[in-house]
Design a protein around this motif. Structure first.
Motif, PDB file in Angstrom:
ATOM      1  N   LEU A   3      -0.313  -4.721   3.583  1.00 61.18           N
ATOM      2  CA  LEU A   3      -0.591  -5.252   2.248  1.00 61.18           C
ATOM      3  C   LEU A   3       0.057  -6.622   2.116  1.00 61.18           C
ATOM      4  CD1 LEU A   3       0.142  -2.100   0.092  1.00 61.18           C
ATOM      5  CD2 LEU A   3      -2.078  -3.024   0.698  1.00 61.18           C
ATOM      6  N   THR A   4      -0.660  -7.509   1.450  1.00 64.34           N
ATOM      7  CA  THR A   4      -0.096  -8.831   1.193  1.00 64.34           C
ATOM      8  C   THR A   4       0.640  -8.795  -0.129  1.00 64.34           C
ATOM      9  OG1 THR A   4      -2.054  -9.590   0.006  1.00 64.34           O
ATOM     10  CG2 THR A   4      -2.058  -9.906   2.395  1.00 64.34           C
ATOM     11  N   PRO A   5       1.557  -9.727  -0.371  1.00 63.53           N
ATOM     12  CA  PRO A   5       2.273  -9.753  -1.644  1.00 63.53           C
ATOM     13  C   PRO A   5       1.322  -9.836  -2.839  1.00 63.53           C
ATOM     14  CG  PRO A   5       3.342 -11.230  -0.100  1.00 63.53           C
ATOM     15  CD  PRO A   5       2.089 -10.741   0.551  1.00 63.53           C
ATOM     16  N   VAL A   6       0.217 -10.531  -2.715  1.00 62.82           N
ATOM     17  CA  VAL A   6      -0.738 -10.642  -3.822  1.00 62.82           C
ATOM     18  C   VAL A   6      -1.365  -9.282  -4.102  1.00 62.82           C
ATOM     19  CG1 VAL A   6      -2.924 -11.698  -4.518  1.00 62.82           C
ATOM     20  CG2 VAL A   6      -1.221 -13.068  -3.320  1.00 62.82           C
ATOM     21  N   GLU A   7      -1.676  -8.531  -3.058  1.00 60.25           N
ATOM     22  CA  GLU A   7      -2.259  -7.205  -3.232  1.00 60.25           C
ATOM     23  C   GLU A   7      -1.268  -6.263  -3.887  1.00 60.25           C
ATOM     24  OE1 GLU A   7      -5.375  -6.969   0.545  1.00 60.25           O
ATOM     25  OE2 GLU A   7      -3.318  -6.290   0.821  1.00 60.25           O
ATOM     26  N   VAL A   8       0.014  -6.366  -3.502  1.00 60.41           N
ATOM     27  CA  VAL A   8       1.028  -5.491  -4.109  1.00 60.41           C
ATOM     28  C   VAL A   8       1.150  -5.801  -5.597  1.00 60.41           C
ATOM     29  CG1 VAL A   8       3.496  -4.931  -4.128  1.00 60.41           C
ATOM     30  CG2 VAL A   8       2.294  -5.168  -1.956  1.00 60.41           C
ATOM     31  N   ARG A   9       1.089  -7.046  -5.952  1.00 59.86           N
ATOM     32  CA  ARG A   9       1.233  -7.421  -7.357  1.00 59.86           C
ATOM     33  C   ARG A   9       0.026  -6.949  -8.193  1.00 59.86           C
ATOM     34  NH1 ARG A   9       3.765 -12.478  -5.497  1.00 59.86           N
ATOM     35  NH2 ARG A   9       5.957 -12.231  -6.029  1.00 59.86           N
ATOM     36  N   HIS A  10      -1.104  -6.862  -7.594  1.00 60.62           N
ATOM     37  CA  HIS A  10      -2.290  -6.462  -8.339  1.00 60.62           C
ATOM     38  C   HIS A  10      -2.660  -4.978  -8.174  1.00 60.62           C
ATOM     39  CE1 HIS A  10      -2.826 -10.880  -8.278  1.00 60.62           C
ATOM     40  NE2 HIS A  10      -3.304 -10.643  -9.520  1.00 60.62           N
ATOM     41  N   PHE A  36       5.658  -3.441   4.928  1.00 59.93           N
ATOM     42  CA  PHE A  36       6.942  -4.128   5.033  1.00 59.93           C
ATOM     43  C   PHE A  36       7.523  -3.949   6.439  1.00 59.93           C
ATOM     44  CE2 PHE A  36      11.553  -4.492   4.377  1.00 59.93           C
ATOM     45  CZ  PHE A  36      11.606  -5.766   3.833  1.00 59.93           C
ATOM     46  N   GLU A  37       7.409  -2.729   6.977  1.00 62.22           N
ATOM     47  CA  GLU A  37       7.929  -2.450   8.311  1.00 62.22           C
ATOM     48  C   GLU A  37       7.170  -3.279   9.358  1.00 62.22           C
ATOM     49  OE1 GLU A  37       8.528   1.352  11.315  1.00 62.22           O
ATOM     50  OE2 GLU A  37       7.896   1.693   9.248  1.00 62.22           O
ATOM     51  N   ALA A  38       5.838  -3.363   9.213  1.00 62.20           N
ATOM     52  CA  ALA A  38       5.041  -4.147  10.154  1.00 62.20           C
ATOM     53  C   ALA A  38       5.435  -5.621  10.091  1.00 62.20           C
ATOM     54  CB  ALA A  38       3.557  -3.972   9.868  1.00 62.20           C
TER      55      ALA A  38
END
Length: 171
Positions: A3-10, A36-38
């Motif tokens: 997941l990208t940070p933008v995806e996590v925020r949305h 995050f682990e990846a």
């Protein structure tokens, strides 16, 4: 799936009666932890790769420095060898010039000696001819009858004159 940070925020989670649904929250947290682990693993691998590349760069810089110093040393050695060869060539040319001058001087001395010897031999020969001419004149005065004889019947000496021409010149 990372997941990208933008995806996590949305991310939107469904609400239940008492808040968010537990299974969806656990699944989302699992996805975020995996992502995050990846990313953490990739960051660690990239850090190690950077460290390896920095070591390689350091080795290349060290090798470049060594090559530069070797090149400078080789150029200096070549220059020294050229200078030494030039000095040796100058010495050889100088020695050859001195030898040539010595040979010319020796040849001039030998020429002068030969000329002096030639003059000495000529003067001895002239003196011998003079002695012979004087002898013929003295003989011609002593025997006037010889003049009456034809030139073809000029008497010859049967024995050689005593002593050498040099003795006759001295006497």
């Amino acid at each position: 799936m990372a997941l990208t940070p933008v995806e996590v925020r949305h991310l939107e989670m469904r609400r239940g009666l008492f808040g968010y649904r537990r299974s969806q929250v656990h699944r989302t947290i699992e996805e975020i932890a995996d992502s995050f682990e990846a990313v953490w693993r990739e960051r660690s691998e990239l850090g190690e790769r950077v460290h390896e590349l920095e070591g390689e760069v350091a080795r290349h810089v060290e090798l470049e420095t060594l090559l530069r110093s070797t090149l400078v040393s080789a150029e200096r050695a070549a220059q020294d060898m050229k200078e030494q060869a030039r000095r040796e060539a100058d010495g050889i040319v100088s020695e050859a010039g001195a030898e040539g001058r010595r040979l010319v001087r020796d040849a001039i001395v030998e020429k002068e000696q030969l000329l002096a010897e030639s003059r000495r031999v000529r003067s001895i020969m002239r003196a011998a001819l003079d002695v012979l001419a004087e002898g013929e004149q003295a003989e011609a005065k002593a025997t006037p009858e010889d003049e009456k004889r034809p030139a073809a019947t000029t008497p010859r000496l049967t024995e050689p004159p005593s002593g050498t021409a040099a003795d006759r010149l001295a006497g």
